[in-house]
Design a protein around this motif. Structure first.
Motif, PDB file in Angstrom:
ATOM      1  N   GLY A  11       4.176   7.227   2.743  1.00 31.03           N
ATOM      2  CA  GLY A  11       5.015   6.104   2.113  1.00 31.03           C
ATOM      3  C   GLY A  11       4.323   4.805   1.937  1.00 31.03           C
ATOM      4  O   GLY A  11       3.288   4.783   1.755  1.00 31.03           O
ATOM      5  N   GLU A  12       5.033   3.955   2.228  1.00 29.92           N
ATOM      6  CA  GLU A  12       4.714   2.576   1.514  1.00 29.92           C
ATOM      7  C   GLU A  12       4.581   1.503   2.926  1.00 29.92           C
ATOM      8  O   GLU A  12       5.401   1.606   3.749  1.00 29.92           O
ATOM      9  CB  GLU A  12       5.622   1.958   0.725  1.00 29.92           C
ATOM     10  N   SER A  13       3.551   0.595   2.925  1.00 33.70           N
ATOM     11  CA  SER A  13       3.350  -0.315   4.018  1.00 33.70           C
ATOM     12  C   SER A  13       3.094  -1.644   3.362  1.00 33.70           C
ATOM     13  O   SER A  13       2.563  -1.580   2.207  1.00 33.70           O
ATOM     14  CB  SER A  13       2.234   0.130   4.679  1.00 33.70           C
ATOM     15  N   ALA A  66      -2.863   2.251   6.820  1.00 38.33           N
ATOM     16  CA  ALA A  66      -1.954   2.091   5.671  1.00 38.33           C
ATOM     17  C   ALA A  66      -2.133   3.088   4.581  1.00 38.33           C
ATOM     18  O   ALA A  66      -1.452   3.959   4.007  1.00 38.33           O
ATOM     19  CB  ALA A  66      -1.533   0.782   5.478  1.00 38.33           C
ATOM     20  N   LEU A  67      -3.508   3.275   4.374  1.00 34.34           N
ATOM     21  CA  LEU A  67      -3.958   3.821   3.104  1.00 34.34           C
ATOM     22  C   LEU A  67      -3.930   5.692   3.588  1.00 34.34           C
ATOM     23  O   LEU A  67      -3.891   6.321   2.577  1.00 34.34           O
ATOM     24  CB  LEU A  67      -5.559   3.559   2.791  1.00 34.34           C
ATOM     25  N   VAL A  87       0.967  -1.165  -0.185  1.00 35.44           N
ATOM     26  CA  VAL A  87       0.109  -0.139   0.005  1.00 35.44           C
ATOM     27  C   VAL A  87       0.688   1.329   0.062  1.00 35.44           C
ATOM     28  O   VAL A  87       1.794   1.510   0.841  1.00 35.44           O
ATOM     29  CB  VAL A  87      -0.880  -0.074   1.268  1.00 35.44           C
ATOM     30  N   ARG A  88       0.564   2.019  -1.020  1.00 32.60           N
ATOM     31  CA  ARG A  88       1.036   3.452  -0.706  1.00 32.60           C
ATOM     32  C   ARG A  88       0.237   4.442  -0.486  1.00 32.60           C
ATOM     33  O   ARG A  88      -0.674   4.697  -1.267  1.00 32.60           O
ATOM     34  CB  ARG A  88       1.893   3.842  -1.991  1.00 32.60           C
ATOM     35  N   GLY A  92       4.395   4.813   6.767  1.00 32.03           N
ATOM     36  CA  GLY A  92       4.376   3.280   6.587  1.00 32.03           C
ATOM     37  C   GLY A  92       5.221   2.415   6.983  1.00 32.03           C
ATOM     38  O   GLY A  92       6.520   2.569   7.093  1.00 32.03           O
ATOM     39  N   ILE A  93       4.815   1.135   7.372  1.00 30.18           N
ATOM     40  CA  ILE A  93       5.411   0.196   7.905  1.00 30.18           C
ATOM     41  C   ILE A  93       4.986  -1.210   7.477  1.00 30.18           C
ATOM     42  O   ILE A  93       4.334  -1.482   6.745  1.00 30.18           O
ATOM     43  CB  ILE A  93       5.583   0.116   9.590  1.00 30.18           C
TER      44      ILE A  93
END
Length: 436
Positions: free
Chosen positions: A405-407, A400-401, A7-8, A382-383
């Motif tokens: 950043g990216e999750s 996350a949404l 997810v970004r 994000g993690i």
């Protein structure tokens, strides 16, 4: 093969979305097809792992199924294979699904013999079977337990006989199981302190359409006059109130603008009002819910100025399945709230992932978490994380949404158990999500 969601976040989601059929109702009404040898047609079935596993289990038991489409199925339980019910295959498959416990009531009511596996499903705390087993005993059944296989066997040699019961807790699955056992019992069964969730009401309406005599529907006092047999019917499952709540939370957290189509507003109880207490604006348009884009939202206080507490309670109180969503939504609110999860002692244990993302939460004990809203002073980050159960998984997905950043969300089978095509549907709202 295992999958994860990549997810970004940071994109406001916009558009229209239709909630799936209610998972919890589906598990009950699909189990009820065992009560008749005639055809039962059920529509608006959610295409999710738990429900598809239950349908597959029924097929292996001998129930004939005809999938008209992915959301409509015709069932006919004319010939049940009781040898299969005592097999290792049934024990293995039914033990993976919490909902399989609801096969016991209809099997016991119609055939006088049933099996219950040790509860499976979510890792959110103990799932007691006492209400089910004690109720079956009061109806005249006897049970034995095999420690090696973790299986209960129930028998009602002379059939079930109606009686008065005061349930020790308003268990939804316990109430549903006892209703399904009692509809074919001799005489009258009275259930007091019964669960009265819309899922249970829907089950009662379906059974009455099949020829049952159930009175007091929507109350906690049910009177069930046993009948000799039940026939076929057609039944449509309600929209899933948990999905509706999830989409409300999703719109708020991503600063998006979402319209939830055909939301079943009349069956949502106090769910919309609880989100309004978190400061989220909702607008009804017929049976649709429109959530406008909000730059921020402020948590209400009690009239005496004290910090708001949101807790779960049996219907018509707030369903415990939405507390994880409300906790996440509160992370970016202005103000503070105490989330009190009374029913399951492990359901708040996903907050460590939110802390890693930058949330301000104090986990007071296994049942309570205090959330100090960030008021969008900074985005979550994000993690990589793992989904422990269905509702926590979607709560983490919402986080996350909204994050920067990216999750990477692992163990997404838990999410797939309760939410159909969730990644595809979110992409239609503008989400950057991939199944990897």
């Amino acid at each position: 093969m295992s999958f994860a969601f990549e997810v970004r976040g940071g994109r406001p989601l916009r558009g229209e979305i239709v909630p799936q059929g209610a998972k919890n109702e589906a598990l009950q009404v699909i189990s009820a097809v065992l009560l008749t040898p005639e055809k039962v047609t059920i529509s608006n079935i959610p295409d999710i792992l738990d429900v598809n596993l239950l349908i597959a289990l029924l097929e292996e038991m001998g129930v004939k199924t005809e999938r008209i489409d992915r959301h409509t199925c015709v069932f006919q339980a004319a010939d049940i294979d009781f040898d299969y019910l005592q097999s290792d295959a049934f024990r293995s498959k039914s033990g993976r699904l919490r909902g399989s416990v609801m096969l016991a009531g209809p099997l016991l009511g119609r055939f006088g013999n049933a099996f219950i596996p040790k509860p499976g499903g979510d890792k959110i705390g103990r799932r007691r079977l006492d209400t089910h087993l004690t109720g079956f005993e009061k109806l005249g059944a006897r049970f034995s337990y095999d420690k090696n296989s973790s299986f209960f066997e129930l028998r009602a040699g002379k059939g079930l006989t109606g009686t008065y019961m005061l349930l020790d807790e308003p268990s939804v699955t316990g109430t549903a199981n006892l209703i399904m056992a009692a509809v074919l019992a001799k005489g009258t069964t009275t259930l007091y302190n019964a669960a009265c969730e819309p899922y249970v009401q829907q089950l009662c309406h379906m059974l009455n359409a099949m020829g049952a005599d159930i009175r007091g529907i929507s109350s906690n006092l049910l009177t069930i006059n046993g009948v000799r047999s039940l026939g076929g019917c057609s039944h449509r499952i309600l929209p899933d109130m948990i999905e509706v709540g999830s989409f409300i939370g999703l719109a708020a957290m991503t600063q998006g603008e979402i319209t939830i189509k055909n939301a079943g507003i009349s069956q949502l109880g106090m769910i919309p009002d609880k989100f309004r207490m978190l400061g989220i604006e909702l607008e009804y348009r017929g049976d649709d819910i429109h959530i406008p884009a909000q730059p921020d939202y402020e948590i209400q206080q009690f009239l005496d100025g004290s910090i708001l507490t949101i807790s779960d309670h049996p219907w018509p109180g707030l369903t415990p399945d939405l507390l994880s969503i409300m906790l996440v939504v509160a992370v970016q609110a202005k103000g503070s709230v105490l989330i009190h999860q009374k029913m399951f002692e492990s359901r708040l244990f996903f907050v460590d992932k939110l802390l890693d993302m930058g949330a301000q939460i104090i986990l007071c004990d296994p049942h309570r978490a205090a959330v100090i809203g960030l008021n969008r002073s900074h985005p979550l980050r994000g993690i990589t994380m793992s989904s422990p159960d269905i509702r926590a998984g979607v709560a983490l997905l919402i986080a996350a949404l909204s994050a920067e950043g990216e999750s990477l969300i692992q163990n997404i089978e838990q999410i797939d158990r309760g939410y159909q095509y969730i990644d595809e549907r979110l992409r239609q709202l503008g989400a950057d999500i991939r199944r990897v």
